[in-house]
Design a protein around this motif. Structure first.
Motif, PDB file in Angstrom:
ATOM      1  N   HIS A  57      30.970  44.078  51.877  1.00 35.97           N
ATOM      2  CA  HIS A  57      30.603  44.268  50.548  1.00 35.97           C
ATOM      3  C   HIS A  57      30.120  43.066  49.843  1.00 35.97           C
ATOM      4  O   HIS A  57      30.450  41.755  50.298  1.00 35.97           O
ATOM      5  CB  HIS A  57      31.743  44.692  49.875  1.00 35.97           C
ATOM      6  CG  HIS A  57      31.567  45.257  48.585  1.00 35.97           C
ATOM      7  ND1 HIS A  57      31.402  44.560  47.233  1.00 35.97           N
ATOM      8  CD2 HIS A  57      31.690  46.613  47.928  1.00 35.97           C
ATOM      9  CE1 HIS A  57      31.339  45.091  46.240  1.00 35.97           C
ATOM     10  NE2 HIS A  57      31.409  46.490  46.995  1.00 35.97           N
ATOM     11  N   PRO A  58      28.919  43.102  49.007  1.00 32.20           N
ATOM     12  CA  PRO A  58      28.408  41.826  48.257  1.00 32.20           C
ATOM     13  C   PRO A  58      29.404  40.928  47.622  1.00 32.20           C
ATOM     14  O   PRO A  58      28.995  39.878  47.268  1.00 32.20           O
ATOM     15  CB  PRO A  58      27.202  42.404  47.469  1.00 32.20           C
ATOM     16  CG  PRO A  58      27.514  43.982  47.446  1.00 32.20           C
ATOM     17  CD  PRO A  58      28.237  44.262  48.668  1.00 32.20           C
ATOM     18  N   ASP A  59      30.509  41.725  47.206  1.00 32.91           N
ATOM     19  CA  ASP A  59      31.466  40.874  46.455  1.00 32.91           C
ATOM     20  C   ASP A  59      32.459  40.062  47.284  1.00 32.91           C
ATOM     21  O   ASP A  59      33.123  39.061  46.551  1.00 32.91           O
ATOM     22  CB  ASP A  59      32.502  41.791  45.649  1.00 32.91           C
ATOM     23  CG  ASP A  59      31.933  42.756  44.462  1.00 32.91           C
ATOM     24  OD1 ASP A  59      30.629  42.253  44.225  1.00 32.91           O
ATOM     25  OD2 ASP A  59      32.478  43.523  43.793  1.00 32.91           O
ATOM     26  N   ARG A  60      32.326  40.029  48.414  1.00 28.76           N
ATOM     27  CA  ARG A  60      33.130  39.151  49.314  1.00 28.76           C
ATOM     28  C   ARG A  60      33.030  37.805  48.883  1.00 28.76           C
ATOM     29  O   ARG A  60      32.072  37.043  48.592  1.00 28.76           O
ATOM     30  CB  ARG A  60      32.648  39.093  50.682  1.00 28.76           C
ATOM     31  CG  ARG A  60      33.217  40.410  51.310  1.00 28.76           C
ATOM     32  CD  ARG A  60      34.587  40.533  51.572  1.00 28.76           C
ATOM     33  NE  ARG A  60      35.236  39.351  52.461  1.00 28.76           N
ATOM     34  CZ  ARG A  60      35.152  39.243  53.751  1.00 28.76           C
ATOM     35  NH1 ARG A  60      34.748  40.241  54.526  1.00 28.76           N
ATOM     36  NH2 ARG A  60      35.942  38.228  54.375  1.00 28.76           N
ATOM     37  N   LEU A  61      33.953  36.883  48.731  1.00 31.89           N
ATOM     38  CA  LEU A  61      34.040  35.477  48.590  1.00 31.89           C
ATOM     39  C   LEU A  61      33.342  34.810  49.705  1.00 31.89           C
ATOM     40  O   LEU A  61      33.774  34.733  50.652  1.00 31.89           O
ATOM     41  CB  LEU A  61      35.443  35.047  48.432  1.00 31.89           C
ATOM     42  CG  LEU A  61      36.266  35.420  47.284  1.00 31.89           C
ATOM     43  CD1 LEU A  61      37.649  35.172  47.235  1.00 31.89           C
ATOM     44  CD2 LEU A  61      35.644  35.059  45.911  1.00 31.89           C
ATOM     45  N   PHE A 426      38.098  38.675  48.393  1.00 34.15           N
ATOM     46  CA  PHE A 426      37.548  39.226  47.200  1.00 34.15           C
ATOM     47  C   PHE A 426      37.832  38.478  45.759  1.00 34.15           C
ATOM     48  O   PHE A 426      39.149  37.909  45.656  1.00 34.15           O
ATOM     49  CB  PHE A 426      37.703  40.576  46.988  1.00 34.15           C
ATOM     50  CG  PHE A 426      36.985  41.675  47.960  1.00 34.15           C
ATOM     51  CD1 PHE A 426      35.570  41.639  47.669  1.00 34.15           C
ATOM     52  CD2 PHE A 426      37.574  42.331  49.035  1.00 34.15           C
ATOM     53  CE1 PHE A 426      34.818  42.550  48.562  1.00 34.15           C
ATOM     54  CE2 PHE A 426      36.683  43.060  49.740  1.00 34.15           C
ATOM     55  CZ  PHE A 426      35.428  43.330  49.436  1.00 34.15           C
ATOM     56  N   PRO A 427      37.339  38.607  44.960  1.00 33.01           N
ATOM     57  CA  PRO A 427      37.623  37.704  43.469  1.00 33.01           C
ATOM     58  C   PRO A 427      38.938  38.841  42.881  1.00 33.01           C
ATOM     59  O   PRO A 427      38.461  39.663  42.471  1.00 33.01           O
ATOM     60  CB  PRO A 427      36.386  37.902  42.695  1.00 33.01           C
ATOM     61  CG  PRO A 427      35.490  38.856  43.242  1.00 33.01           C
ATOM     62  CD  PRO A 427      35.752  39.070  44.747  1.00 33.01           C
ATOM     63  N   THR A 428      40.043  38.565  43.175  1.00 37.55           N
ATOM     64  CA  THR A 428      41.033  39.255  42.564  1.00 37.55           C
ATOM     65  C   THR A 428      41.490  38.917  41.239  1.00 37.55           C
ATOM     66  O   THR A 428      41.004  37.795  40.727  1.00 37.55           O
ATOM     67  CB  THR A 428      42.421  39.011  43.568  1.00 37.55           C
ATOM     68  OG1 THR A 428      42.547  37.679  43.336  1.00 37.55           O
ATOM     69  CG2 THR A 428      42.079  39.502  45.099  1.00 37.55           C
ATOM     70  N   THR A 581      41.758  46.128  45.814  1.00 37.27           N
ATOM     71  CA  THR A 581      40.748  45.199  46.351  1.00 37.27           C
ATOM     72  C   THR A 581      39.745  45.524  47.082  1.00 37.27           C
ATOM     73  O   THR A 581      38.714  45.269  47.403  1.00 37.27           O
ATOM     74  CB  THR A 581      41.464  43.946  46.972  1.00 37.27           C
ATOM     75  OG1 THR A 581      42.567  43.518  45.866  1.00 37.27           O
ATOM     76  CG2 THR A 581      40.377  42.644  46.940  1.00 37.27           C
ATOM     77  N   ARG A 585      36.284  49.253  46.545  1.00 34.10           N
ATOM     78  CA  ARG A 585      35.076  48.793  47.163  1.00 34.10           C
ATOM     79  C   ARG A 585      34.514  49.757  48.049  1.00 34.10           C
ATOM     80  O   ARG A 585      33.432  49.402  48.657  1.00 34.10           O
ATOM     81  CB  ARG A 585      35.151  47.122  47.267  1.00 34.10           C
ATOM     82  CG  ARG A 585      35.035  46.447  46.115  1.00 34.10           C
ATOM     83  CD  ARG A 585      35.081  44.862  46.421  1.00 34.10           C
ATOM     84  NE  ARG A 585      35.241  44.348  45.368  1.00 34.10           N
ATOM     85  CZ  ARG A 585      36.208  43.682  44.822  1.00 34.10           C
ATOM     86  NH1 ARG A 585      37.341  43.902  45.242  1.00 34.10           N
ATOM     87  NH2 ARG A 585      36.124  43.003  43.603  1.00 34.10           N
TER      88      ARG A 585
END
Lengths: 678, 261
Positions: A57-61, A426-428, A581, A585
């Motif tokens: 997923h593009p949101d991954r840190l 992920f940004p949690t 989280t 997604r």
């Protein structure tokens, strides 16, 4: 062109299903069940089938970050870890090692967790290491250690289907552990009797042979009521009680007052129906109990677990094939995180930190002096942070800002920390408060092992590379350990870490990656030629004799009042997982359960003038949230249910941080609330 | 390399001229689907575990830029492939078949009435099973009792979508079962419409491979449901799926000028 099917372990609940990740040229394209897997039998739940969806997923840190002028800015690993080490050293020197806490993770591997606790104990010099098991089965560990000497499932997942009777309480098995639920369905189809005791109607209770609804927080009363009836009617296993247990007289004395009429007045369960359930359970040849958060998440959770242990022992329903007491663990590696010593009072393998000989063994193995005082639990660490005594918290893969009780209070606590480091995928919600953020590899991007709920070592195999600069947690722990001057973090693979863990952990002594690769091994596995252990307590209990505990019903920490007349109970649904989280997604999962809701009984809804789908405000003494009402018969009158997955209406803004005195588990399952139209 | 692996590799790469081979082999104490390129060691090939390889292939196919794939195909896989070819979802020139005759045990498990591939490369062809006991038992029941049977079965459904995900002939880009209008109930079980819509959706496609039933965690006898419907379609329309040259009788061609829809 490369196409691979990589056998690995599901990252959701603790059942431990294997599946294949389908990888085409480094791209995850799907999940294929493993037909020969003895746990899943080639079947998965909807979460398993979608376990690939969040990974890329593009949101991954993707990059380490440091908060500069209030904003998280990408930096190099060297800068991030350099700052991390420097700050940790500064705080330790100024405030002492016990001003620092490390949170291990039930989502990380055994190898990751072994290093997290080693980092806390051997490098920082504190036993302040804990993880979210505190929030789920802490009371199982304390309760069953007292009763049996071991706090894990006594049987294995496949055994459920061969039982004659399965008593399920405080477990929404089909939604929270779907593939264990599926074994119970197989038993039901075979003619086994399934008894479900729960304040909610669950998908399983609707199929059960006997379904009873108790008022939340009254479980010890019905368990003691069952035990009294079983003793009175001579249905108890006298031989077993005489040969294998102690303190039976105390138990008999304790349950004396729990006649059916009294139990009915406390629990709301009709006496005759409870009696019927007790008889069915006691008379069955092979009877299993399965339980989960509905039992453990109470301010008397430890006593409640002991009450269930009493029930299993008095009937002799323990220590045999398809016969035992089974806490269902809810995270892929919550069992392993406990086994690996991610607990403030226990070294790996449940060896006590305040035991001199255990400490001496670890001191010799690690070559350092170790602290003897048990550390802070997760729940107490939050308290200490709020009081300004805890200065630094290092969080590996947990989202305390959604998973912990009384979030408004957690938020205050986190804001007071001088240093909050979060390693996650992920940004949690928790990262909003972090000073340093470290991008971690997820389950599909690393090698290692999980230990499933039935003590089986499950292997994770790397399928794809982590995004950006993300690293496996064990590598992060190694780097920080070395920067703090320790020599005990020279590992080049997770297999080497398991070798060290096995050398100091008797129940894992026979486990290594090569053996686990092609065999299902369950602990205790004390030697390299030992096949592992399917059933616990077969000849004697781990502690010798099983101990009956005289326990009594006591009301929950918070009772309803005129202002807060309803009982709130929280939990999961099938489609979302914990703080969402990963599942939120995953499009197919989010599609099924996209928004927060409160289940309200039809009669309560009518009285409050609330219709299905209407927006309502739910308030407790600690906060308020707005969400949709789901009017249903699936919850008893006087109670409401809210899943805790949704940040936009976080159930834990409402919950009570009242703690069980022995295990420090919070009472997620009971708090007093008010519901009104929004 | 095992004898079976050698034989399979020789059929795929020498005889059929494939670039890839899709089969199963033993790995990590389990049996795994495996896609091999020419020249790779096939290892311990195992063909006794009924992975639905055509479905597995359909997941990978969109990413396969070139080359021909030899697939181990049972008779049901062959029929599934025909349905793919019919809809132009696979290019028939790129898919090569290695016929596998199912074992007697597998035929019995599937109550399979059509177990022999067009060309058998591996295995001994077995006799077909003419009846499905559960189908006969159900049809002998009074309708109310039959309804009760299915109502109980569907109540066990935990909405994992395995029946669609593992089905080789579930082709739709947008699944009607994910459409709220048709499956309105929140949570689980999803209600009877879920299963009936699915059954009707597959009436002219289902090739009775039984993968839905094998994959169902609730062990709903889905293959029997399929067989019952297939029987009706055959009796009413004289149609059975699995042949690329036939057209489904359920496809309606609207007359020009129809304003009904």
């Amino acid at each position: 062109m490369s196409v691979e099917h990589v056998l690995t372990t599901c990252p959701y609940c603790g059942t431990g299903c294997y599946f294949f990740l389908q990888v085409v040229d480094g791209r995850l394209v799907g999940v294929v069940p493993c037909k020969t897997d003895e746990i899943s039998l080639g079947r998965l739940c909807i979460k398993g089938y979608n376990a690939h969806a969040f990974v890329q997923h593009p949101d991954r840190l993707k990059h380490p970050m440091i908060r500069i002028d209030g904003e998280l800015k990408p930096v190099s690993w060297d800068d991030a870890l350099g700052r991390f080490a420097e700050e940790l050293r500064r705080i330790r020197e100024k405030h002492g090692p016990d001003s620092i806490a490390i949170l291990a993770s039930a989502k990380c591997t055994n190898e990751d967790n072994y290093l997290f606790q080693k980092l806390a104990r051997a490098v920082v010099g504190t036993n302040n290491v804990d993880h979210c098991a505190r929030l789920c089965h802490a009371s199982t560990v304390t309760g069953l250690l007292y009763s049996f000497g071991s706090g894990a499932m006594t049987n294995t997942v496949p055994e459920f289907e061969k039982a004659d009777c399965i008593l399920v309480t405080g477990s929404n098995t089909l939604e929270a552990h779907p593939l264990i639920g599926s074994r119970i369905l197989r038993a039901l189809d075979r003619g086994a009797k399934v008894i479900v005791i729960d304040p909610r109607d669950t998908p399983l209770s609707r199929l059960a042979t006997i379904k009873l609804n108790q008022i939340s927080g009254t479980d010890i009363a019905w368990i003691n009521g069952m035990i009294k009836l079983i003793i009175d009617e001579g249905l108890y296993d006298e031989d077993f009680v005489n040969a294998r247990t102690e303190a039976f007289e105390e138990l008999k004395e304790a349950v004396k007052g729990y006649n059916l009429a009294k139990v009915e007045s406390i629990t709301g369960i009709p006496g005759q129906m409870l009696a019927e359930a007790a008889r069915v359970y006691a008379k069955s040849k092979k009877a299993m109990v399965a339980y989960a958060m509905g039992v453990t998440q109470h301010s008397n959770g430890t006593d409640l677990v002991k009450a269930l242990a009493n029930l299993s022992m008095v009937t002799g329903h323990i220590g045999k094939e398809s016969t035992g007491l089974n806490p269902l663990r809810g995270q892929c590696n919550v069992q392993g995180a406990c086994d690996a010593g991610g607990l403030p009072n226990l070294f790996p393998g449940y060896q006590r930190v305040d035991d001199k000989s255990a400490r001496a063994k670890f001191e010799a193995a690690w070559g350092v002096r170790l602290p003897e005082k048990p550390g802070l639990t997760l729940t107490c660490a939050i308290e200490e942070a709020a009081a300004g005594k805890l200065k630094a918290m290092v969080v590996f893969g947990e989202n305390v800002m959604l998973s912990d009780p009384d979030l408004n209070h957690v938020e205050e606590a986190l804001k007071k920390l001088e240093l909050l480091v979060v390693a996650d995928i992920f940004p949690t919600e928790t990262i909003k408060f972090a000073h340093i953020v470290l991008p971690a590899a997820c389950y599909a991007e690393k090698d290692g092992t999980f230990t499933s709920t039935d003590r089986a070592i499950r292997v994770l195999r790397k399928a794809v590379d982590p995004p950006g600069e993300a690293l496996p947690d064990w590598q992060i722990a190694c780097d920080i350990g070395r920067r703090l001057g320790s020599k005990g973090f020279e590992f080049s693979s997770s297999a080497q870490i398991m070798d060290e863990m096995a050398s100091v952990t008797p129940i894992y002594a026979g486990i290594d990656h090569a053996r686990a690769d092609n065999t299902v091994l369950r602990w205790p596995c004390p030697a390299k030629d030992h096949p592992g252990t399917r059933i616990l307590h077969t000849q004697k209990f781990t502690k010798g004799l099983g101990t009956f505990a005289p326990v009594h019903h006591s009301p929950p920490a918070e009772e309803t009042s005129e202002d807060y007349p309803l009982i709130l109970t929280t939990g999961r649904n099938l489609f979302q997982y914990h703080t969402g989280t990963m599942t939120r997604r995953s499009p197919k999962l989010e599609r099924e359960a996209p928004e927060p809701y409160a289940e309200v009984n039809r009669a309560d809804a009518k009285r409050l003038g609330v219709s299905d789908g209407e927006r309502v405000m739910v308030s407790s003494r600690r906060g308020s949230i707005a969400l949709k009402a789901r009017v249903t018969e699936r919850i008893i009158q006087g109670s409401i249910f809210i899943p805790f997955h949704y940040a936009e209406a976080a159930a834990n803004r409402l919950t009570n941080a009242a703690l069980d005195p022995d295990s420090k588990i919070p009472e997620f399952k009971v708090c007093a609330v008010r519901l009104e139209k929004a | 390399m095992s004898d079976l692996g050698k034989k399979l590799a020789s059929i795929a790469f020498d005889e059929l001229g494939a670039d890839y081979l899709l089969a199963m082999r033993e790995e990590h104490g389990n049996v795994a689907p495996v896609m091999l390129a020419r020249g790779q060691d096939p290892g311990e090939i195992r063909l006794d575990v009924p992975y639905q390889l055509v479905n597995i292939l359909s997941n990978i196919y969109p990413w396969l830029k070139d080359g021909k794939v030899a697939v181990v195909t049972r008779r049901c896989d062959e029929k599934a492939l025909e349905e793919f070819f019919k809809r132009e979802l696979f290019d028939p020139r790129r898919i090569l078949k290695i016929g596998l005759a199912c074992s007697k045990e597998q035929v019995a498990k599937c109550r399979c009435s059509d177990p022999v591939p067009a060309k058998t490369h591996i295995g001994e062809p077995q006799k077909a099973m003419e009846k499905d006991e559960l189908s006969e038992k159900l049809m002998a029941m009074p309708p109310e009792e039959r309804l009760r049977f299915w109502a109980y079965q569907f109540k066990k459904c935990n909405k994992c979508f395995a029946c669609t995900l593992t089905c080789p002939v579930c082709f739709c880009d947008e699944c009607i079962l994910e459409e709220k209008t048709f499956v309105p109930e929140p949570g689980i079980p999803p209600g009877m419409s879920f299963h009936l819509i699915r059954a009707y959706h597959l009436a002219d496609k289902c090739i009775e491979c039984g993968e839905c039933e094998r994959s169902c965690p609730a062990e709903i006898p889905l293959l029997t449901l399929r067989k019952l419907l297939a029987k009706d379609v055959k009796e009413i329309f004289g149609f059975a799926p699995g042949d690329r040259k036939t057209v489904s009788p359920l496809l309606t061609v609207l007359e020009e000028g129809c304003n009904e829809c």
